[in-house]
Design a protein around this motif. Structure first.
Motif, PDB file in Angstrom:
ATOM      1  N   LEU A   1       0.963  -1.250  -0.040  1.00 33.11           N
ATOM      2  CA  LEU A   1      -0.052  -0.362   0.119  1.00 33.11           C
ATOM      3  C   LEU A   1       1.107   1.116   0.179  1.00 33.11           C
ATOM      4  O   LEU A   1       2.033   1.646   0.648  1.00 33.11           O
ATOM      5  CB  LEU A   1      -1.119  -0.089   1.063  1.00 33.11           C
ATOM      6  N   LEU A   2       0.283   2.923  -0.499  1.00 31.68           N
ATOM      7  CA  LEU A   2       1.211   3.711  -0.774  1.00 31.68           C
ATOM      8  C   LEU A   2       0.526   4.227   0.677  1.00 31.68           C
ATOM      9  O   LEU A   2       1.078   5.711   0.509  1.00 31.68           O
ATOM     10  CB  LEU A   2       0.923   4.412  -2.218  1.00 31.68           C
ATOM     11  N   THR A   3      -0.977   3.900   0.899  1.00 34.30           N
ATOM     12  CA  THR A   3      -1.328   5.249   1.854  1.00 34.30           C
ATOM     13  C   THR A   3      -2.097   4.187   2.703  1.00 34.30           C
ATOM     14  O   THR A   3      -2.572   2.806   2.330  1.00 34.30           O
ATOM     15  CB  THR A   3      -2.019   6.476   1.207  1.00 34.30           C
ATOM     16  N   ARG A   4      -2.700   4.770   3.995  1.00 39.41           N
ATOM     17  CA  ARG A   4      -3.012   4.068   5.520  1.00 39.41           C
ATOM     18  C   ARG A   4      -3.889   5.074   5.692  1.00 39.41           C
ATOM     19  O   ARG A   4      -3.608   6.132   5.933  1.00 39.41           O
ATOM     20  CB  ARG A   4      -1.558   3.159   5.966  1.00 39.41           C
ATOM     21  N   SER A   5      -5.186   4.892   6.361  1.00 39.54           N
ATOM     22  CA  SER A   5      -6.076   5.246   7.028  1.00 39.54           C
ATOM     23  C   SER A   5      -6.753   4.961   8.253  1.00 39.54           C
ATOM     24  O   SER A   5      -7.220   4.246   7.648  1.00 39.54           O
ATOM     25  CB  SER A   5      -7.356   5.872   5.353  1.00 39.54           C
ATOM     26  N   ALA A   6      -6.851   5.539   8.942  1.00 38.00           N
ATOM     27  CA  ALA A   6      -7.494   4.325  10.434  1.00 38.00           C
ATOM     28  C   ALA A   6      -8.877   4.711  10.203  1.00 38.00           C
ATOM     29  O   ALA A   6      -9.387   3.828  10.535  1.00 38.00           O
ATOM     30  CB  ALA A   6      -7.003   5.485  11.740  1.00 38.00           C
ATOM     31  N   ALA A   7      -9.645   5.385   9.824  1.00 36.36           N
ATOM     32  CA  ALA A   7     -11.236   5.895   9.024  1.00 36.36           C
ATOM     33  C   ALA A   7     -11.061   4.463   8.178  1.00 36.36           C
ATOM     34  O   ALA A   7     -12.619   3.315   8.308  1.00 36.36           O
ATOM     35  CB  ALA A   7     -11.220   6.854   8.377  1.00 36.36           C
ATOM     36  N   SER A   8     -10.954   4.336   7.092  1.00 40.93           N
ATOM     37  CA  SER A   8     -10.817   2.952   5.858  1.00 40.93           C
ATOM     38  C   SER A   8     -10.315   1.645   7.273  1.00 40.93           C
ATOM     39  O   SER A   8     -11.545   0.978   7.179  1.00 40.93           O
ATOM     40  CB  SER A   8      -9.646   3.370   5.490  1.00 40.93           C
ATOM     41  N   GLN A   9      -9.699   1.549   7.470  1.00 43.79           N
ATOM     42  CA  GLN A   9      -9.369   0.433   9.070  1.00 43.79           C
ATOM     43  C   GLN A   9     -10.614   0.204   9.178  1.00 43.79           C
ATOM     44  O   GLN A   9     -10.954  -1.283   9.664  1.00 43.79           O
ATOM     45  CB  GLN A   9      -7.839   0.904   9.432  1.00 43.79           C
ATOM     46  N   ALA A  10     -10.694   1.374  10.147  1.00 50.01           N
ATOM     47  CA  ALA A  10     -11.741   0.867  11.129  1.00 50.01           C
ATOM     48  C   ALA A  10     -13.410   0.464  10.485  1.00 50.01           C
ATOM     49  O   ALA A  10     -13.865  -0.739  10.967  1.00 50.01           O
ATOM     50  CB  ALA A  10     -12.217   2.332  11.859  1.00 50.01           C
TER      51      ALA A  10
END
Length: 134
Positions: free
Chosen positions: A82-91
């Motif tokens: 992955l190039l980006t990470r999002s806490a909102a997406s993870q949740a």
């Protein structure tokens, strides 16, 4: 000798209840961001949490493209790329970037992202290509 045409995958993440026009706009923005503004992806991909999002499947019908629902273990296996990470997406989805993970997983183990995910209102789109034709 002609090289095989690479398969282009648009990975889709979204908020609940998005419209088909939102999905289509995100795909167009993602393709433009990946340097492919005049092309349509070969496949749309998303994760199991989006199985009930009718707009994603309607977008596939409008584009005359298959929509693949990628199971969680394959999304997880794509996470190191992955190039980006999002806490909102993870949740919300269990993936730090559902769009990127779905695109990469559908593109296969040699697949690579052409650009980080594009955020277009309530939809994210990431474009990946498989390892063929390189």
């Amino acid at each position: 000798m002609e090289l095989d045409k690479a398969m282009i995958v648009a990975g889709i993440g979204s908020r609940r209840g998005v419209g088909v026009e939102d999905i289509l706009a995100a795909v167009a923005a993602g393709m433009g961001g990946a340097g492919l503004p005049d092309q349509v992806p070969d496949v749309l991909a998303t994760g199991p949490t989006k199985r009930g999002e009718a707009a994603i499947f309607e977008a596939g019908q409008r584009l005359q493209r298959e929509v693949r629902v990628i199971e969680a273990e394959f999304l997880h296996a794509a996470e190191p790329r992955l190039l980006t990470r999002s806490a909102a997406s993870q949740a919300a989805t269990g993936s730090p970037s559902l769009a990127e993970a779905a695109a990469l997983a559908a593109a296969g183990p040699a697949g690579r992202l052409l650009a980080p995910r594009t955020v277009c209102g309530p939809v994210t789109c990431a474009i990946a290509r498989d390892g063929s034709g390189q």
